[in-house]
Design a protein around this motif. Sequence first.
Motif, mmCIF file in Angstrom:
data_model
loop_
_atom_site.group_PDB
_atom_site.id
_atom_site.type_symbol
_atom_site.label_atom_id
_atom_site.label_comp_id
_atom_site.label_asym_id
_atom_site.label_seq_id
_atom_site.Cartn_x
_atom_site.Cartn_y
_atom_site.Cartn_z
ATOM 1 N N HIS A 1 -28.774 -9.761 -13.916
ATOM 2 C CA HIS A 1 -27.366 -10.166 -13.840
ATOM 3 C C HIS A 1 -26.671 -9.317 -12.772
ATOM 4 C CE1 HIS A 1 -23.460 -11.212 -16.282
ATOM 5 N NE2 HIS A 1 -23.370 -11.545 -15.002
ATOM 6 N N ILE A 2 -26.066 -9.981 -11.807
ATOM 7 C CA ILE A 2 -25.328 -9.300 -10.745
ATOM 8 C C ILE A 2 -23.883 -9.757 -10.765
ATOM 9 C CG2 ILE A 2 -25.035 -9.060 -8.246
ATOM 10 C CD1 ILE A 2 -28.029 -9.365 -7.950
ATOM 11 N N VAL A 3 -22.969 -8.805 -10.692
ATOM 12 C CA VAL A 3 -21.535 -9.085 -10.634
ATOM 13 C C VAL A 3 -21.043 -8.731 -9.236
ATOM 14 C CG1 VAL A 3 -19.268 -8.587 -11.627
ATOM 15 C CG2 VAL A 3 -21.313 -8.536 -13.084
ATOM 16 N N MET A 4 -20.263 -9.619 -8.625
ATOM 17 C CA MET A 4 -19.723 -9.349 -7.295
ATOM 18 C C MET A 4 -18.201 -9.435 -7.306
ATOM 19 S SD MET A 4 -22.414 -11.080 -4.610
ATOM 20 C CE MET A 4 -22.817 -12.594 -5.474
ATOM 21 N N LEU A 5 -17.567 -8.460 -6.668
ATOM 22 C CA LEU A 5 -16.108 -8.414 -6.576
ATOM 23 C C LEU A 5 -15.686 -8.799 -5.164
ATOM 24 C CD1 LEU A 5 -15.371 -4.994 -8.359
ATOM 25 C CD2 LEU A 5 -15.649 -7.253 -9.386
ATOM 26 N N CYS A 6 -14.889 -9.843 -5.045
ATOM 27 C CA CYS A 6 -14.426 -10.307 -3.737
ATOM 28 C C CYS A 6 -13.063 -9.706 -3.417
ATOM 29 C CB CYS A 6 -14.328 -11.828 -3.722
ATOM 30 S SG CYS A 6 -15.871 -12.674 -4.031
ATOM 31 N N GLY A 7 -13.022 -8.914 -2.367
ATOM 32 C CA GLY A 7 -11.761 -8.339 -1.930
ATOM 33 C C GLY A 7 -10.953 -9.346 -1.124
ATOM 34 N N HIS A 8 -9.731 -8.950 -0.791
ATOM 35 C CA HIS A 8 -8.851 -9.799 0.010
ATOM 36 C C HIS A 8 -7.774 -8.905 0.613
ATOM 37 C CE1 HIS A 8 -8.024 -13.929 1.082
ATOM 38 N NE2 HIS A 8 -6.731 -13.742 0.877
ATOM 39 N N TYR A 9 -7.039 -9.443 1.568
ATOM 40 C CA TYR A 9 -5.972 -8.696 2.220
ATOM 41 C C TYR A 9 -6.525 -7.393 2.810
ATOM 42 C CZ TYR A 9 -3.562 -11.956 -0.868
ATOM 43 O OH TYR A 9 -3.181 -13.076 -1.542
ATOM 44 N N GLU A 10 -5.941 -6.244 2.414
ATOM 45 C CA GLU A 10 -6.412 -4.949 2.927
ATOM 46 C C GLU A 10 -7.479 -4.325 2.037
ATOM 47 O OE1 GLU A 10 -5.602 -3.442 5.826
ATOM 48 O OE2 GLU A 10 -4.567 -5.315 6.270
ATOM 49 N N GLY A 11 -7.931 -5.079 1.035
ATOM 50 C CA GLY A 11 -8.968 -4.564 0.147
ATOM 51 C C GLY A 11 -8.449 -4.356 -1.262
ATOM 52 N N ILE A 12 -9.293 -3.736 -2.092
ATOM 53 C CA ILE A 12 -8.955 -3.467 -3.488
ATOM 54 C C ILE A 12 -8.575 -1.998 -3.639
ATOM 55 C CG2 ILE A 12 -9.811 -3.522 -5.873
ATOM 56 C CD1 ILE A 12 -11.860 -5.611 -4.996
ATOM 57 N N ASP A 13 -7.634 -1.723 -4.481
ATOM 58 C CA ASP A 13 -7.250 -0.350 -4.816
ATOM 59 C C ASP A 13 -8.511 0.514 -4.942
ATOM 60 O OD1 ASP A 13 -6.664 1.970 -6.541
ATOM 61 O OD2 ASP A 13 -4.698 1.060 -6.822
ATOM 62 N N ALA A 14 -8.557 1.633 -4.225
ATOM 63 C CA ALA A 14 -9.763 2.462 -4.126
ATOM 64 C C ALA A 14 -10.265 2.969 -5.468
ATOM 65 C CB ALA A 14 -9.520 3.638 -3.191
ATOM 66 N N ALA B 1 0.828 -1.209 0.000
ATOM 67 C CA ALA B 1 0.000 0.000 0.000
ATOM 68 C C ALA B 1 0.861 1.257 0.000
ATOM 69 C CB ALA B 1 -0.907 0.000 1.229
ATOM 70 N N TYR B 2 0.453 2.238 -0.785
ATOM 71 C CA TYR B 2 1.096 3.547 -0.710
ATOM 72 C C TYR B 2 0.832 4.139 0.671
ATOM 73 C CZ TYR B 2 2.097 3.876 -5.732
ATOM 74 O OH TYR B 2 2.583 3.688 -6.995
ATOM 75 N N GLY B 3 1.802 4.871 1.175
ATOM 76 C CA GLY B 3 1.632 5.540 2.465
ATOM 77 C C GLY B 3 2.128 4.724 3.649
ATOM 78 N N GLY B 4 2.594 3.499 3.384
ATOM 79 C CA GLY B 4 3.195 2.723 4.459
ATOM 80 C C GLY B 4 2.259 1.879 5.287
ATOM 81 N N LYS B 5 0.999 1.724 4.873
ATOM 82 C CA LYS B 5 0.051 0.910 5.628
ATOM 83 C C LYS B 5 0.467 -0.548 5.587
ATOM 84 C CE LYS B 5 -4.846 -0.445 5.788
ATOM 85 N NZ LYS B 5 -5.007 -0.249 7.234
ATOM 86 N N THR B 6 0.322 -1.233 6.741
ATOM 87 C CA THR B 6 0.672 -2.645 6.819
ATOM 88 C C THR B 6 -0.318 -3.480 6.008
ATOM 89 O OG1 THR B 6 1.553 -2.323 9.039
ATOM 90 C CG2 THR B 6 1.070 -4.584 8.378
ATOM 91 N N GLY B 7 0.183 -4.500 5.343
ATOM 92 C CA GLY B 7 -0.692 -5.391 4.578
ATOM 93 C C GLY B 7 -0.649 -5.100 3.091
ATOM 94 N N MET B 8 -1.178 -6.061 2.330
ATOM 95 C CA MET B 8 -1.161 -5.966 0.873
ATOM 96 C C MET B 8 -2.515 -5.505 0.340
ATOM 97 S SD MET B 8 1.933 -6.914 0.373
ATOM 98 C CE MET B 8 2.164 -7.380 -1.341
ATOM 99 N N VAL B 9 -2.476 -4.887 -0.838
ATOM 100 C CA VAL B 9 -3.684 -4.361 -1.488
ATOM 101 C C VAL B 9 -3.837 -5.021 -2.854
ATOM 102 C CG1 VAL B 9 -4.813 -2.292 -2.406
ATOM 103 C CG2 VAL B 9 -3.448 -2.147 -0.304
ATOM 104 N N LEU B 10 -5.048 -5.438 -3.189
ATOM 105 C CA LEU B 10 -5.297 -6.021 -4.503
ATOM 106 C C LEU B 10 -5.142 -4.952 -5.582
ATOM 107 C CD1 LEU B 10 -8.385 -8.334 -3.887
ATOM 108 C CD2 LEU B 10 -6.052 -9.044 -4.405
#
Length: 230
Positions: free
Chosen positions: A101-114, A50-59
């Motif tokens: 029709h519904i599409v769903m996005l599953c996040g992981h780790y610290e989430g998905i890029d905003a 993550a930009y800014g030094g946040k702990t964890g990974m971002v999708l």
Amino acid sequence: MKFTILTAFPDSFTSYFSSSIIKQAQNKNLVNIELINFRREKGHKIDDYAYGGKTGMVLKIEPIVECLKTNNLLNHSIILLSPSGKPLTQQMARDLAKQEHIVMLCGHYEGIDARIQKYVTHEVSIGDYLLTSGELAAMVILDCVTRLIPGVINQQSLETESFDEYLLDYPVYTRPPSFEGQDVPEIYLSGNHGEIEKFRKQEQERITKERRPDLWKKYLKYKETNTKTE
């Protein structure tokens, strides 16, 4: 109705979607479930620091948007599963059940890029708690929406349920009539259906007032509004 789920872990859905009501709905061709792995190839990098030094990974946003574009999904309702989203309610489930029709996005780790916000139409949370990923949340939404699709379950089962009119459901019983000192309320054995329905409504009100004061306030407001319009 079609559900498309974008996930990095499609195997986590296999067991659930191949059993019970969900399996029956698919067998009846009432529901079509499509799982898309946005990890384009084995070992492909889908996350970064993550930009800014946040702990964890971002999708990363690129593989997800690429999936949306490649599979022509951008013109459909796209749900981002996130603890920051609008809380899932029974009314929301009813509204979603009207979609084709519904599409769903599953996040992981610290989430998905905003920046994914540009591509989604809904952001939904299933509760005020955190999960390790969005796959379970996707299953919850698919389940509560699928059961509302005509033909999936007996329509009579949907006539009176928890959260109708902001009330929780009444207690239900079956045989035996007595178990370890606990008896089924006599009213249920009376055969007087008018009194049974009256008792059930009283129990709904009692339980809601005791356990969910937030819903009780909404129910009182709903009741007052509908009384005025009668």
